[in-house]
Structures are given as C-alpha cells and as structure tokens.
Design a protein around this motif. Structure first.
Motif, short mmCIF file in Angstrom:
data_model
loop_
_atom_site.label_atom_id
_atom_site.label_comp_id
_atom_site.label_asym_id
_atom_site.label_seq_id
_atom_site.Cartn_x
_atom_site.Cartn_y
_atom_site.Cartn_z
N GLN A 58 5.80 7.51 3.73
CA GLN A 58 7.01 7.22 4.51
C GLN A 58 6.71 7.19 6.01
OE1 GLN A 58 9.84 10.17 3.29
NE2 GLN A 58 10.27 9.15 1.34
N SER A 59 5.83 8.05 6.46
CA SER A 59 5.45 8.07 7.87
C SER A 59 4.70 6.81 8.26
CB SER A 59 4.61 9.32 8.15
OG SER A 59 4.13 9.31 9.47
N HIS A 60 3.87 6.33 7.35
CA HIS A 60 3.07 5.13 7.61
C HIS A 60 3.93 3.86 7.58
CE1 HIS A 60 -0.77 3.12 8.05
NE2 HIS A 60 -0.40 2.26 7.12
N PHE A 61 4.98 3.86 6.76
CA PHE A 61 5.88 2.72 6.63
C PHE A 61 7.33 3.18 6.86
CE2 PHE A 61 2.21 1.56 4.00
CZ PHE A 61 1.94 0.28 4.46
N PRO A 62 7.67 3.59 8.08
CA PRO A 62 9.01 4.13 8.32
C PRO A 62 10.11 3.11 8.04
CG PRO A 62 7.86 3.75 10.39
CD PRO A 62 6.86 3.52 9.29
N LEU A 85 6.87 -2.53 -1.97
CA LEU A 85 7.29 -1.84 -0.76
C LEU A 85 7.59 -2.91 0.28
CD1 LEU A 85 7.63 0.83 0.88
CD2 LEU A 85 5.21 0.59 1.50
N ALA A 86 8.81 -2.85 0.84
CA ALA A 86 9.25 -3.89 1.77
C ALA A 86 10.07 -3.26 2.90
CB ALA A 86 10.10 -4.92 1.04
N SER A 93 7.80 -8.24 0.07
CA SER A 93 7.02 -7.01 0.06
C SER A 93 5.77 -7.12 0.93
CB SER A 93 6.60 -6.66 -1.37
OG SER A 93 5.69 -7.64 -1.86
N VAL A 94 5.33 -5.98 1.43
CA VAL A 94 4.05 -5.90 2.15
C VAL A 94 3.01 -5.21 1.29
CG1 VAL A 94 5.09 -5.98 4.44
CG2 VAL A 94 4.68 -3.78 3.35
N VAL A 95 3.46 -4.43 0.31
CA VAL A 95 2.57 -3.77 -0.64
C VAL A 95 3.16 -3.96 -2.04
CG1 VAL A 95 1.48 -1.59 -1.33
CG2 VAL A 95 1.96 -2.01 1.09
N ASP A 96 2.29 -4.31 -2.99
CA ASP A 96 2.67 -4.39 -4.39
C ASP A 96 1.68 -3.57 -5.19
OD1 ASP A 96 4.74 -6.26 -4.00
OD2 ASP A 96 3.34 -7.94 -4.12
N VAL A 119 -2.08 -5.35 -0.43
CA VAL A 119 -2.00 -4.39 0.67
C VAL A 119 -2.11 -5.16 2.00
CG1 VAL A 119 -2.94 -2.44 -0.62
CG2 VAL A 119 -4.49 -3.95 0.58
N PRO A 120 -1.53 -4.62 3.05
CA PRO A 120 -1.64 -5.30 4.36
C PRO A 120 -3.08 -5.33 4.83
CG PRO A 120 -0.04 -3.47 4.42
CD PRO A 120 -0.75 -3.40 3.12
#
Length: 122
Positions: A58-62, A85-86, A93-96, A119-120
């Motif tokens: 959560q901190s990395h992708f606020p 994750l979007a 999404s930026v991560v699947d 992943v980004p």
C-alpha cells in the motif's frame, strides 16, 4: 468461511484495507496463526509479517485498488484466482498476477502463493 469465493473476496478486501487496526483484524480472521504469504518480492510467516507485506504494498502504491480479474477456480483445499492493481477501480492495471491459496480444514488461509504476470518497468 466455507464459501471460497467469499473468502477470496475478503482476501482482496484485506489488500485494500488502509486502516491498520481493521486490516490486522481481518488478517487475524482470515489466516491460520502460522499462515504464510510468498510472492517474488516478499515472504511472510504469521499475522504480523503478512500485515507488514500488505502495508508495504500500500505504501508503494498509495491509493491503488486491488481487484479480482476473473473467476475463482477451486477444488479440494486449493483455489487460484487472478487479480490486478490499478490507480482506481476503472483504470487499466499496472500490476497483474494470480494467487494460489491453500486452505485449512476450517476454511482459513494456510498459505498464499503469489505470482506476478505484469509489473511496472523501472
């Protein structure tokens, strides 16, 4: 928690829970005491370590949102499902990835094995 679909929805909700006390209460409810979470970037055993991994994500992708990206496939004491994750619920999404979960006899999470498909870069 005999309904695996409901369990997986609650699992995804834990990854979106930003209130530390509520997140920890959900982890305590969903995971076995000696439960584990492992993915290419993290390995955690026990509730406190699992909570730390989720807080770090959560901190990395606020403000980003985890969501299921398809149906839950389950048999015996196993289930697998895709997730994304979007930046918000409607964004690309930026991560699947996908997770495989091993359940206890009483339907709690014993082990979660995570895999990353997208992943980004940098």
């Amino acid at each position: 928690m005999s309904d695996v679909n409901e369990l997986v929805n609650q699992y995804i909700a834990v990854w979106n829970e930003t209130d530390p006390a509520a997140r920890r209460a959900a982890i305590d409810r969903l995971w076995a005491e000696d439960g584990t979470y492992v993915d290419p970037l993290a390995a955690a055993e026990g509730h406190a370590a699992i909570d730390s991994v989720i807080a770090a994500a959560q901190s990395h992708f606020p403000g980003f949102v985890f969501r299921l990206s398809g149906p839950v496939d389950a048999h015996h004491h196993l289930a697998r499902f895709g997730w994304s994750l979007a930046p918000d619920a409607a964004a690309e999404s930026v991560v699947d990835g996908f997770d495989v979960v091993v359940l206890t006899e009483d339907g709690r999470l014993r082990d979660v094995l995570g895999f990353l498909d997208k992943v980004p870069t940098a």
